[in-house]
Design an enzyme around this catalytic site. Structure first.
Site, PDB file in Angstrom:
ATOM      1  N   CYS A 256       0.838  -1.201   0.000  1.00 34.71           N
ATOM      2  CA  CYS A 256       0.000   0.000   0.000  1.00 34.71           C
ATOM      3  C   CYS A 256       0.874   1.253   0.000  1.00 34.71           C
ATOM      4  O   CYS A 256       1.824   1.304   0.776  1.00 34.71           O
ATOM      5  CB  CYS A 256      -0.890  -0.012   1.230  1.00 34.71           C
ATOM      6  SG  CYS A 256      -1.910   1.442   1.431  1.00 34.71           S
ATOM      7  N   PRO A 257       0.636   2.251  -0.788  1.00 34.26           N
ATOM      8  CA  PRO A 257      -0.510   2.453  -1.690  1.00 34.26           C
ATOM      9  C   PRO A 257      -0.211   2.091  -3.135  1.00 34.26           C
ATOM     10  O   PRO A 257      -0.985   2.414  -4.016  1.00 34.26           O
ATOM     11  CB  PRO A 257      -0.700   3.974  -1.599  1.00 34.26           C
ATOM     12  CG  PRO A 257       0.701   4.497  -1.544  1.00 34.26           C
ATOM     13  CD  PRO A 257       1.507   3.451  -0.790  1.00 34.26           C
TER      14      PRO A 257
END
Lengths: 80, 183
Positions: free
Chosen positions: A18-19
């Site tokens: 993430c991200p």
């Protein structure tokens, strides 16, 4: 009748955290035409909720999600 | 006569739509980065870049302890007074100097976290800033904090979309943003 999805482009997002998966798929979807389908492969478990959230917000459609062990495959149709 | 009425009504309608448009929040994220902790600044950039992926316009406002994080280690500037020199030395000079908010353990915790992030393929703070720049995330650095800590404009990183501003600029951005965060 064939429910085969015609994938135009595959994005290997395996191993990314993430991200990155969402950032890369948001860029990647713009590389294909509206109506075409891309395949995004991730291993980030968070993407199971993040991809639908991204698709809903960005106005694209996840036509199918497949999961085999840690590998998650999203088939995403560009709608906008 | 009737035609004239219609025209007047149309004008009224136009101006009220314009007024509504002005009030409607844009699909924008306005974020204050007050913290200078590595983990919190990293989280800020993760949210910022994620927001761009979601189709949002993003603006970050770095103030107080967040300010020195955007200094460039390579840029040395002169002409500082005693206090300015002191702050300049004591505060982190760029991303490589920032520490975890918890479990820093004299720097050991931060080093461990960095190596763990590498192992788990989590982007570093430097990579996140570069990504944010590429994605068009705008950054404002608080002039007042800079003045207080004696930072010069030339000390800051080379970032396309970095500007210097005050609270009014942030509030103007925040006012028409759907999401506002303070980190």
């Amino acid at each position: 009748m064939s429910d085969e999805i015609q994938v135009i482009k595959v994005f290997d997002l395996k191993g990314l955290a993430c991200p990155m998966p969402v950032v890369k798929v948001s860029k990647g979807i713009k590389e294909v035409e509206v109506g075409q389908v891309i395949e995004a492969q991730t291993t980030d478990p968070g993407s199971l909720s993040d991809f639908p959230a991204w698709a809903k917000t960005s106005g694209n459609e996840i036509v199918k999600t497949e999961q085999e062990d840690k590998l998650i495959k999203f088939y995403i149709k560009r709608l906008v | 006569m009737d035609m004239q009425n219609v025209e007047i009504q149309l004008e009224e309608l136009k101006s009220s739509i314009e007024a509504i448009n002005k009030k409607t929040a844009e699909n924008k994220l306005a974020m204050i980065v007050f913290s200078g902790d590595m983990d919190k600044v990293l989280a800020s950039f993760i949210i910022a870049t994620g927001a761009v992926a979601m189709g949002m316009d993003v603006v970050m406002f770095f103030t107080f302890w967040g300010t020195p994080v955007l200094r460039d280690k390579k840029n040395n500037v002169g002409g500082k007074d005693v206090m300015g020199k002191m702050f300049g030395t004591m505060l982190p000079k760029g991303t490589s100097d920032v520490k975890l908010s918890k479990m820093n353990m004299g720097g050991m915790g931060t080093r461990m976290m960095k190596s763990l992030m590498k192992k788990k393929n989590v982007a570093s703070l430097e990579e996140m800033i570069a990504l944010a720049e590429e994605l068009g995330v705008r950054i404002y650095v608080c002039e007042m904090s800079m003045d207080l800590m004696g930072f010069k404009r030339d000390e800051f990183i080379d970032y396309n979309g970095l500007d210097f501003a005050g609270v009014a600029t942030f509030l103007q951005e925040a006012q028409n943003s759907k999401v506002q965060l303070f980190i």
